[in-house]
Design an enzyme around this catalytic site. Structure first.
Site, PDB file in Angstrom:
ATOM      1  N   GLU A   1      31.725  66.681  -7.404  1.00 27.84           N
ATOM      2  CA  GLU A   1      30.263  66.202  -6.911  1.00 27.84           C
ATOM      3  C   GLU A   1      30.187  66.731  -5.303  1.00 27.84           C
ATOM      4  O   GLU A   1      29.578  65.911  -4.629  1.00 27.84           O
ATOM      5  CB  GLU A   1      29.889  64.744  -7.349  1.00 27.84           C
ATOM      6  CG  GLU A   1      29.694  64.453  -8.622  1.00 27.84           C
ATOM      7  CD  GLU A   1      29.091  63.342  -8.952  1.00 27.84           C
ATOM      8  OE1 GLU A   1      28.417  62.616  -8.073  1.00 27.84           O
ATOM      9  OE2 GLU A   1      28.851  62.908 -10.183  1.00 27.84           O
TER      10      GLU A   1
ATOM     11  N   HIS B 240      33.124  56.117  -6.695  1.00 28.09           N
ATOM     12  CA  HIS B 240      34.458  56.153  -7.570  1.00 28.09           C
ATOM     13  C   HIS B 240      35.726  55.763  -6.839  1.00 28.09           C
ATOM     14  O   HIS B 240      35.716  56.067  -5.623  1.00 28.09           O
ATOM     15  CB  HIS B 240      34.548  57.770  -8.229  1.00 28.09           C
ATOM     16  CG  HIS B 240      33.523  58.123  -9.254  1.00 28.09           C
ATOM     17  ND1 HIS B 240      33.843  58.335 -10.364  1.00 28.09           N
ATOM     18  CD2 HIS B 240      32.313  58.172  -9.114  1.00 28.09           C
ATOM     19  CE1 HIS B 240      33.079  58.667 -11.161  1.00 28.09           C
ATOM     20  NE2 HIS B 240      31.838  58.385 -10.475  1.00 28.09           N
TER      21      HIS B 240
END
Length: 662
Positions: free
Chosen positions: A369, A646
């Site tokens: 990402e 995360h």
């Protein structure tokens, strides 16, 4: 294979692409700002709680017409730019390979020595993280913002943790002769010529934190004036930049209160604490980058995380305490309770922990990402202070090579301390929904990690991927796993330059990591859990389909709680995740029909320890037959607390050659 160091084959296309993107960018930036102003994060909501209720509304009323007017004015230019930009993507290369030419700028690459396979083996450390570096307006839907500042801080924290010397703690115990794996403990890298292996004896059984204070310590001081870190002594193979602390243990490993008080007094007498350095003005404006007390994972903190990994070895000999204070000043605090950072299971063959730092001597890093191009450049610039080789801007745009139009790249980024020999990228053609707008795929790399005395290359394979994210798209993810296996096999065959009879190169490891977007405890993910990929690649956290090991925890954080006081710093998040109740409050768990959808309300009967969707896999297939690969350490990392939703993961592999040390 030729590695692409520029996105286009010639400078004319590069200039034309820059011109077209210059026409598009004002429209893109204004649209991003406009949408972002209507998507506040929980931090911004809390900040505005004390403001008059009309103040934010007034700002929106004033800025929205301005943004709209400028957006409309920029549309014609953006359209012209798009008509130039789109066809150029057919000539664009799938990645950019960046190699740091000035090694004095790197903090870790200069310490790396080539492995000659002459000793008993060498360890390699791998890290993986989803950093959520989307355009700011899209990142806000994950409750994170200020993408450009976050990218810079993420890079700084990673290199700050990785560049610290690895500490190996040995406990000399008359009753315990077992030896555990090396610790992930890390300190700020010393300066000058003191980067050789150091041994320190101290009369303690276990510590919770250590702090190094040296001349000009801190990897961020004077980045422009870095000096080569040279040492007269060479550390053992695979243990560059290592500090060893020997600890003389008492019977049963206990210490008296008198000894504890004495040691604490010595630590306090070692000198005043170093002042905390201020961060960049831009970064200090956001909560993600604020320095707080006990934030050992932040950029300029010198304190290491509370350690759970302790090595036990029978030893002899002592060193006078004054030698310790003169050579290396450590600030230590004693842990009197039996609860520790790491849970060591008797049936486990390697160490594991929740760490507030990226592991010391990190060799390879795979990120997902990293979609925003400007953020990728800032992140690359920071990572180059430690990693010499970086592959970024991976993916395709427009309609090139994929079935649907791609607005952003794959978001994959790879950083390495070892040279990259070959690289390849493949785009998943079956993306659905919002995921179809990104060129999600897989990046395959071959790196050279050493050579034998017979001039045979020692190589390793690393693959990084990011699968379909939308819940319920099980079939899509299984198809992508099938393609991933085929691509892995093709890449190995196409890049292999040796045969069984005449091996020109020896394969030391084959690692696969990334955000797979399914976990090993959700009933909805049964098909992915039983995929044949897991028969070829081993998951250190997994017992079998649908069952993780007891110490494994989820890697997906609840976005709503990112800025809570309890978890907004690396140390705080580390403490919370070590308790079952803390995990239930701040990790995302599998959805259940029997419980409320509110994350904070589900406190009982939850399966597993959260959704672990970030994986680190390895295989023993296709490696050099005379060598053995074993997991040495596995870590869940909290150093990026407040910067992403995360948890990064790290794994250290030991490649054993079967030879004795000379």
């Amino acid at each position: 294979m030729v590695l692409y160091t520029s996105p286009f084959p010639n400078s004319f296309l590069s200039v034309l692409h820059s011109f077209s993107w210059g026409l598009i960018f004002p429209c893109y930036w204004l649209a991003d700002r406009l949408v972002g102003s209507f998507v506040p994060t929980t931090y911004e909501k809390r900040q505005r709680a004390d403001d008059p209720c009309y103040f934010h509304a007034l700002c929106i009323i004033i800025t929205t017409p301005i943004y709209l007017a400028l957006l409309v004015a920029s549309l014609p230019f953006a359209l012209i730019g798009f008509l130039l930009w789109s066809p150029l993507q057919s000539a664009r290369r799938p990645y950019i390979y960046s190699r740091l030419k000035d090694k004095n700028h790197a903090n870790g690459a200069t310490l790396l020595t080539e492995w000659k396979a002459a000793g008993s083996g060498k360890s390699f450390c791998f890290g993986s993280a989803n950093v959520c570096l989307l355009p700011d307006s899209l990142a806000r839907f994950n409750n994170v913002f200020n993408t450009q500042a976050r990218a810079k801080e993420i890079g700084r924290r990673i290199r700050n943790g990785a560049s610290r010397p690895q500490i190996k703690i040995y406990i000399d115990s008359p009753t315990n002769t077992s030896i555990s794996a090396a610790s992930f403990s890390s300190l700020v890298s010393p300066q000058g010529g003191d980067n050789a292996t150091r041994t320190v004896n101290a009369g303690i059984k276990r510590t919770t934190s250590m702090e190094y204070k040296g001349d000009n310590s801190g990897s961020n001081n004077g980045e422009e004036n870095r000096e080569d870190k040279g040492g007269s002594a060479e550390p053992h193979e695979g243990e560059e930049n290592t500090c060893i602390v020997r600890i003389n243990g008492e019977e049963n490993g206990h210490m008296s209160d008198t000894e504890t008080d004495t040691l604490n007094g010595q630590a306090r007498a070692s000198g005043p604490a170093e002042p905390v350095l201020e961060g960049d003005a831009e970064i200090s404006k956001t909560p993600n980058h604020k320095q707080k007390e006990g934030d050992s994972g932040s950029l300029d903190s010198y304190s290491a995380s509370r350690e759970s990994l302790v090595k036990v070895r029978v030893g002899d000999g002592t060193v006078d305490q004054s030698t310790v204070n003169n050579k290396l000043l450590y600030k230590a605090s004693i842990m009197k309770k039996t609860s520790v950072r790491k849970k060591k299971h008797t049936d486990e063959t390697f160490d594991h922990e929740i760490s507030a730092f990226f592991p010391a001597n990190l060799d390879f890093l795979c990120l997902q990402e990293v979609f925003d191009k400007r953020a990728a450049e800032k992140l690359k610039e920071q990572l180059h202070h430690y990693f010499e080789y970086i592959v970024y801007d991976v993916g395709v745009y427009s309609c090139h090579s994929c079935c649907s139009f791609k607005f952003v790249n794959s978001g994959l980024l790879f950083a390495s301390r070892y040279p990259v020999m070959d690289a390849a990228y493949h785009c998943y053609p079956n993306g659905r929904g919002m995921d179809s707008l990104a060129s999600k795929g897989a990046l395959f790399l071959k790196v050279q990690v050493g050579s034998t005395p017979q001039d045979q290359r020692i190589v390793g394979y690393i693959s990084c991927t990011h699968l379909q994210a939308i819940a319920g798209d099980t079939t899509v993810r299984c198809e992508q796993l099938d393609m991933l296996q085929d691509w892995l096999s093709e890449f190995r065959k196409s890049t292999s330059s040796s045969s069984t009879a005449n091996p020109e190169e020896l394969v030391a490891f084959d690692v696969l990591c990334g955000d797979l977007n399914f976990d090993n405890c959700s009933s909805e993910d049964k098909l992915e859990q039983q995929h044949s990929l897991f028969t070829h690649y081993k998951d250190p956290c997994r017992v079998g389909p649908g069952e993780d090991k007891a110490w494994a925890i989820g890697t997906l954080l609840d976005p709503e709680g990112l800025y809570d006081e309890e978890v907004c710093t690396p140390d705080n998040l580390q403490k919370v995740l070590e308790s079952e109740e803390g995990r239930k409050g701040y990790l995302v768990y599998p959805t259940s029909k029997n419980h409320s959808s509110s994350q904070k309300g589900r406190k009982a009967s939850l399966k597993g320890n959260g959704r672990r969707i970030d994986y680190m896999l390895y295989t023993e297939e296709g490696l050099y037959l005379e060598w053995k690969v074993e997991v040495e350490e596995f870590s869940f990392i909290t150093q990026l607390a407040g910067l992403t939703d995360h948890l990064p993961v790290a794994m250290r592999l030991m490649v054993s050659t079967g030879e004795d040390d000379p």
